[in-house]
Design an enzyme around this catalytic site. Structure first.
Site, PDB file in Angstrom:
ATOM      1  N   ASP A  50      -1.695   7.037  45.738  1.00 44.31           N
ATOM      2  CA  ASP A  50      -0.591   6.395  45.818  1.00 44.31           C
ATOM      3  C   ASP A  50      -0.007   5.675  44.471  1.00 44.31           C
ATOM      4  OD1 ASP A  50       1.757   4.936  46.680  1.00 44.31           O
ATOM      5  OD2 ASP A  50       0.684   3.963  48.117  1.00 44.31           O
ATOM      6  N   ASN A  80       7.874   7.972  55.147  1.00 40.56           N
ATOM      7  CA  ASN A  80       7.894   9.053  54.233  1.00 40.56           C
ATOM      8  C   ASN A  80       7.294  10.373  54.895  1.00 40.56           C
ATOM      9  OD1 ASN A  80       9.196   7.559  52.674  1.00 40.56           O
ATOM     10  ND2 ASN A  80       7.754   7.488  51.188  1.00 40.56           N
ATOM     11  N   ILE A  92      25.554   9.678  44.280  1.00 40.15           N
ATOM     12  CA  ILE A  92      26.353   8.689  44.853  1.00 40.15           C
ATOM     13  C   ILE A  92      27.689   8.423  44.377  1.00 40.15           C
ATOM     14  CG2 ILE A  92      26.740   6.176  45.867  1.00 40.15           C
ATOM     15  CD1 ILE A  92      23.850   5.839  45.843  1.00 40.15           C
ATOM     16  N   GLU A 135      16.088  -2.463  46.776  1.00 38.31           N
ATOM     17  CA  GLU A 135      14.773  -2.422  46.170  1.00 38.31           C
ATOM     18  C   GLU A 135      14.433  -3.870  45.438  1.00 38.31           C
ATOM     19  OE1 GLU A 135      12.993   0.987  44.327  1.00 38.31           O
ATOM     20  OE2 GLU A 135      14.160   2.446  45.611  1.00 38.31           O
ATOM     21  N   GLU A 143      20.013   3.841  35.592  1.00 41.41           N
ATOM     22  CA  GLU A 143      18.754   4.825  35.705  1.00 41.41           C
ATOM     23  C   GLU A 143      18.117   4.398  37.101  1.00 41.41           C
ATOM     24  OE1 GLU A 143      17.126   7.139  34.269  1.00 41.41           O
ATOM     25  OE2 GLU A 143      18.047   7.046  31.903  1.00 41.41           O
ATOM     26  N   SER A 144      17.750   5.335  38.031  1.00 39.16           N
ATOM     27  CA  SER A 144      17.339   5.034  39.258  1.00 39.16           C
ATOM     28  C   SER A 144      16.221   5.556  39.944  1.00 39.16           C
ATOM     29  CB  SER A 144      18.574   5.458  40.211  1.00 39.16           C
ATOM     30  OG  SER A 144      18.548   6.845  40.312  1.00 39.16           O
ATOM     31  N   TYR A 167      12.343  -0.357  37.611  1.00 42.34           N
ATOM     32  CA  TYR A 167      13.620   0.108  38.260  1.00 42.34           C
ATOM     33  C   TYR A 167      14.191  -1.153  38.678  1.00 42.34           C
ATOM     34  CZ  TYR A 167      16.976   1.844  41.340  1.00 42.34           C
ATOM     35  OH  TYR A 167      18.042   1.627  42.142  1.00 42.34           O
ATOM     36  N   SER A 168      13.446  -1.611  40.034  1.00 40.79           N
ATOM     37  CA  SER A 168      14.199  -2.779  40.633  1.00 40.79           C
ATOM     38  C   SER A 168      14.410  -3.806  39.789  1.00 40.79           C
ATOM     39  CB  SER A 168      13.308  -3.039  41.914  1.00 40.79           C
ATOM     40  OG  SER A 168      11.794  -3.318  41.549  1.00 40.79           O
ATOM     41  N   ALA A 169      13.426  -4.157  39.039  1.00 42.21           N
ATOM     42  CA  ALA A 169      13.626  -5.229  38.065  1.00 42.21           C
ATOM     43  C   ALA A 169      14.911  -5.262  37.260  1.00 42.21           C
ATOM     44  CB  ALA A 169      12.406  -5.735  37.133  1.00 42.21           C
ATOM     45  N   LYS A 192      17.385  -3.451  37.735  1.00 47.05           N
ATOM     46  CA  LYS A 192      18.813  -3.648  38.829  1.00 47.05           C
ATOM     47  C   LYS A 192      18.815  -4.977  39.220  1.00 47.05           C
ATOM     48  CE  LYS A 192      21.096  -1.064  40.002  1.00 47.05           C
ATOM     49  NZ  LYS A 192      22.481  -0.503  39.784  1.00 47.05           N
ATOM     50  N   GLY A 223       2.359  -0.097  42.650  1.00 47.76           N
ATOM     51  CA  GLY A 223       3.257  -0.937  43.201  1.00 47.76           C
ATOM     52  C   GLY A 223       4.169  -0.414  44.164  1.00 47.76           C
TER      53      GLY A 223
END
Length: 357
Positions: free
Chosen positions: A299, A269, A24, A146, A94-95, A170-172, A174, A302
């Site tokens: 899967d 997906n 991005i 997220e 980090e994404s 990751y989302s935590a 961010k 989470g």
């Protein structure tokens, strides 16, 4: 629709883009340089960086690249002062969710500690300014949908007022960085804007992400392992539309506000993977349909079922809307990877790191 566009706000003169060698970030850099903005890119050049994505701007008089870490406060402070930066667009992060599950420490260090150090450097720089320079300074923090967590399949969409319920490391991380940025605004007065965007796609994306990974594996005739039943839904936005939205926000957005960015293009997906297979079959027919390569696997922990953004606020206030249609954008992305994929993967990435979509 009534547009509430702020007039009289000076365009950014010198923009520092952190993480500007990423997917991005590089799209934003290419856009701003082409529009004549003066741009400085700061990037640590980790595995997620792709210097090739900046080849089009290398050597331009209004562009400079600096290799460095956002957590290096002294480096950032010196860069802000020497370059006369009046806008920071913070994309360095980090994404990748799978990587955050395997190694959450790097996400804490970059997304939380790195953002803190960057905020402190920005605050010191801003406090030293006066007059128009001080009032025109912006710190634009780029985040993700997220942070809002799992959205029920029959629920509405995320908005700027949605509650935070991050599900992954990751989302935590961010979410924590979002809170830091808002705290620096409320406590110290740092003029910030925050954006939360849905999933992006387009050229130059890391092949461990769903769309490029699917394209490159399918081109090689490799199995396409899809998590769970593949029913997880994401809202997809072309990266060039995201770059345009980011510019609209840091140039015309209201200080202290959050803007949610999305395209209203929800796809599961498995539907996305199947669509890519069909596009490849149209262009490069094989002995059998590439959909036959799809395999459903266990899967990941989470795994959120759905993300979707309501972009009404940015549409109404800033007049932004996606310009790239989904069918057009996905087809052009597939074409780009057909033309550049082997060289892209071989030079910058490994498809072995993440093998599931």
């Amino acid at each position: 629709m009534t547009l509430h566009v702020r007039l009289g706000v000076p365009s950014a003169r010198t923009v520092l883009v952190t993480g500007g060698a990423g997917f991005i970030g590089s799209a934003l850099v290419r856009r701003l340089v082409a529009l004549g903005r003066r741009v400085v890119t700061l990037d640590k050049l980790t595995y997620a960086a792709a210097p090739a994505a900046l080849a089009a701007v290398a050597g331009k008089a209004n562009y400079r690249f600096v290799q460095g870490d956002i957590a290096d406060r002294r480096l950032v402070a010196e860069l802000l002062a020497s370059e006369g930066v009046d806008t920071i667009v913070h994309l360095a992060a980090e994404s990748h969710v799978d990587r955050s599950i395997d190694g959450p420490g790097a996400f804490v260090e970059t997304n939380i500690v790195g953002t803190y150090e960057l905020l402190q450097a920005a605050r010191g720089h801003w406090e030293a300014l006066d007059g128009a320079a001080r009032s025109g300074f912006r710190f634009h923090h780029v985040s993700t949908d997220e942070v809002f967590g799992d959205l029920d399949l029959d629920a509405g969409k995320f908005t700027e007022s949605s509650a935070y319920r991050p599900s992954s490391p990751y989302s935590a991380s961010k979410a924590a960085s979002d809170h830091l940025v808002r705290a620096w605004h409320h406590t110290y007065g740092l003029p910030v804007v925050v954006t939360n965007c849905t999933n992006n796609y387009g050229p130059f994306q890391a092949p461990e992400k769903l769309i490029p990974l699917t394209i490159l594996k399918a081109l090689r005739g490799e199995t396409l392992p899809v998590y769970g039943t593949g029913a997880n839904i994401r809202d997809w936005l072309h990266v060039d539309d995201h770059a345009a939205a980011l510019q609209a926000v840091f140039e015309r957005g209201r200080v202290g506000e959050t803007y949610a960015i999305g395209a209203r293009e929800e796809h599961s997906n498995v539907a996305m993977v199947a669509r890519i297979c069909d596009l490849l079959d149209e262009r490069l027919p094989g002995r059998r349909p590439r959909r036959d390569l799809i395999r459903f696997v266990e899967d990941r922990p989470g795994h959120d079922r759905r993300y979707a953004i309501d972009p009404a606020k940015i549409e109404c206030e800033l007049g932004w809307a996606p310009a790239v249609g989904f069918a057009e954008g996905l087809a052009s992305t597939v074409d780009w990877y057909i033309e550049h994929g082997d060289r892209w993967a071989a030079q910058d990435w490994s498809l072995e790191r993440i093998g599931r979509v």
